[in-house]
Design an enzyme around this catalytic site. Structure first.
Site, PDB file in Angstrom:
ATOM      1  N   ASP A   1      -0.229  19.398 -33.651  1.00 30.93           N
ATOM      2  CA  ASP A   1       0.550  20.648 -33.666  1.00 30.93           C
ATOM      3  C   ASP A   1      -0.244  21.926 -33.468  1.00 30.93           C
ATOM      4  O   ASP A   1       0.350  23.008 -33.434  1.00 30.93           O
ATOM      5  CB  ASP A   1       1.316  20.811 -34.996  1.00 30.93           C
TER       6      ASP A   1
ATOM      7  N   ASP B   1       7.922  12.965 -43.778  1.00 29.57           N
ATOM      8  CA  ASP B   1       7.524  14.173 -43.060  1.00 29.57           C
ATOM      9  C   ASP B   1       7.390  15.367 -43.988  1.00 29.57           C
ATOM     10  O   ASP B   1       6.707  16.344 -43.649  1.00 29.57           O
ATOM     11  CB  ASP B   1       8.563  14.526 -41.999  1.00 29.57           C
TER      12      ASP B   1
END
Length: 578
Positions: free
Chosen positions: A299, A517
């Site tokens: 990311d 997550d």
């Protein structure tokens, strides 16, 4: 584990491209008085009725520049730059100056720098006709009698002509057995039917400094450290092991669920306390026969393109922490002969628009160049810890129900891709075009993108309404493609497989199925992991997911912790089915 912050800038309905070749001139700026004058610029735009995105590549054809560079030009019309990236872009009237970022002041002979900007305009959008690099007009050639003074630094060859690092195979997954993490296997085996999938290789996430040596107690990453896993891989007779290098300063700047332990100014700690110890362990000669595959910093780099409206992301862009950190990791780990680095490349639902696609490739090249050798990058990975469908079997980006392109549907939202495979293959081509080696390969994380089960469409919709057609045809059953946290209805995807498609080194399970997550509500912890509302099943969303419900499962633990309910649902909805 990492959530996936999504999108931002939408796609364009019109595009224009102009190429200008530039080069010879007189003397350069004072700090470059010994450099031969020569440069080349490629300038292209993607434009719509009131604005455009500019992409600029400048190549230094002269002697090395070591004290910083400035590219200048003048617009012919009323173009006004509103945002820049990968350079400090300023404008006074029609005059524009793009200065090198602090982390990339040098520009070697034949080296390139890439940057971009957003701008608005009215009327016509004519391209600039002349550019100057450090005061030297660019025409695409070098003077016939260049200065003969000694360059301040020795010239280097273009990145793609550099020698490979170590004696590495083309595809580290080919013909090799993957390491099965015994800690993940034990959790999977404890679930009903879990033994059906528990022998698949999954990645080990090194998401904080303590994970290198190993932790004890109830930590989400268990007690095994890096050396323990490498030793276990040898004991298994594994041919490769997959590790996630994931602890940048200011980590996951646009999300909260997987924020990390290092602050925005902790780059020195990242280097000395995190990367250096990892490199020392991986370089141990006893592991020389094991292919060590590192997935580099989930990311990070795409956030610098799409999410600089978030303060932490803006800081990490301005201080160069992500580019320098990734470059340092690539340098230290890539120097080891049996190590293979794959850089995270987001996914189609994040950078599938032209405004994001090229700039993301450019900033990845900058990070690779910061490592000293672009061949420290063996390849890239898409869809890490995400849910984007590998393929959409019942429609493509070219489908047009009732004569309307699916790009106009709310789901596709003008994206140029509808699935990960087409995106990964196209992005690989783009990466090669900006300067990466032509031998790079792509990985796709298929651990949770199967989307099987009772809600999987059996065929294409017959509707002529574009939104109805797409919603009834798509196998990705998320409420919105920007949803990323513990998605309800998801299933295990393709099992790990080497060389499954052109340009793809492997389908992999980098996100271990069953690891959360992020938490559904705030859970205090000592791992630096916050609470993101995108993991809250009652959250009604924000502009990044079209103000849609989050689609998350309830009662989730913090990121990386075992989430039994999710694992069971992933098995139930697996495609191919178990």
């Amino acid at each position: 584990m990492s959530p996936r912050p999504h999108t931002m800038v939408r796609g364009l309905t019109a595009a224009a491209a102009i190429t200008l070749l530039t080069g010879a001139g007189i003397a350069v700026a004072a700090q470059q008085a010994s450099a031969a004058a020569g440069c080349q610029v490629t300038y292209s735009v993607n434009q719509w009725s009131t604005g455009f995105t500019g992409n600029v590549t400048v190549t230094n054809l002269g002697d090395p520049i070591t004290g910083g560079w400035n590219l200048t030009w003048a617009f012919a019309g009323n173009q006004r730059i509103t945002q820049g990236w990968s350079a400090t872009v300023t404008q006074t009237g029609q005059q524009v100056n793009a200065a090198s970022p602090t982390w990339a002041n040098s520009l070697a002979t034949n080296a390139t720098a890439n940057f971009g900007f957003n701008a608005d305009y009215s009327g016509t959008n004519a391209a600039p006709t002349t550019f100057s690099l450090n005061g030297t007009a660019c025409t695409g050639s070098v003077p016939t009698n260049p200065p003969t003074t000694t360059p301040t630094t020795p010239p280097t060859t273009p990145p793609t002509s550099q020698p490979p690092v170590g004696n590495k195979v083309d595809n580290p997954y080919a013909g090799a057995r993957g390491y099965v993490n015994p800690e993940w296997k034990a959790k999977a085996d404890a679930e009903p039917g879990g033994s059906r999938v528990s022998n698949n290789p999954t990645a080990v996430w090194l998401d904080r400094i303590a994970a290198i040596e190993g932790t004890s107690g109830s930590s989400s990453n268990g007690a095994m450290g890096l050396a323990d896993h490498l030793d276990a891989a040898l004991a298994q007779g594994a041919g490769y092991i997959q590790l996630v290098i994931y602890n940048l300063p200011g980590r996951d700047c646009s999300a909260l669920a997987s924020n990390g332990e290092l602050g925005v100014n902790d780059l020195p700690r990242y280097k000395s306390e995190y990367i250096d110890p990892i490199a020392a362990i991986q370089a141990n000669p006893k592991y020389a026969g094991l292919r060590i595959i590192n997935v580099i910093e989930i990311d990070s780099l795409p956030n610098l393109i799409t999410n600089t409206n978030v303060a932490t992301c803006a800081t990490m862009k301005s201080n160069g922490g992500y580019v320098q950190g990734v470059g340092y990791a690539l340098n230290k780990l890539g120097a080891i002969g049996n190590v293979y680095n794959y850089v995270d490349a987001a996914h189609h639902g994040w950078i599938g628009w032209d405004t994001n696609f090229g700039p993301t490739a450019d900033i990845m090249l900058q990070a690779a160049q910061a490592s000293g050798n672009v061949r420290n990058v063996h390849g890239f990975i898409t869809n890490t810890a995400n849910y984007s469908a590998l393929t959409e079997p019942f429609f493509t980006i070219n489908s047009a129900p009732g004569g309307t392109s699916v790009r106009q549907s709310k789901w596709v939202d003008w994206n140029f891709y509808v699935d990960e495979l087409s995106f990964a293959q196209a992005f690989r081509t783009k990466l090669v075009s900006v300067g990466f080696d032509s031998g790079i390969g792509m990985l796709i994380d298929t651990s949770r993108n199967g989307w099987g089960g009772a809600n999987r469409p059996a065929g294409a919709s017959t509707s002529t309404n574009v939104d109805t057609f797409v919603n009834q045809s798509r196998i990705d059953r998320r409420i919105h493609a920007g949803n990323w946290c513990n998605q309800s209805g998801a299933g295990l995807g393709e099992r790990p497989k080497a060389a499954p498609a052109s340009g793809i080194d492997a389908y992999v399970w980098v996100k271990p199925p069953g690891e959360s997550d992020g938490s559904s509500s705030l859970i205090p912890n000592n791992e630096g992991k916050g609470f993101d509302r995108m993991c809250d099943p009652t959250y009604t969303g924000n502009e990044r997911n079209g103000n849609s419900m989050s689609g998350s499962l309830p009662n989730a633990p913090i990121s990386g912790a075992w989430f039994s309910a999710q694992f069971r649902e992933l098995m139930a909805n697996a495609y191919p089915a178990l």
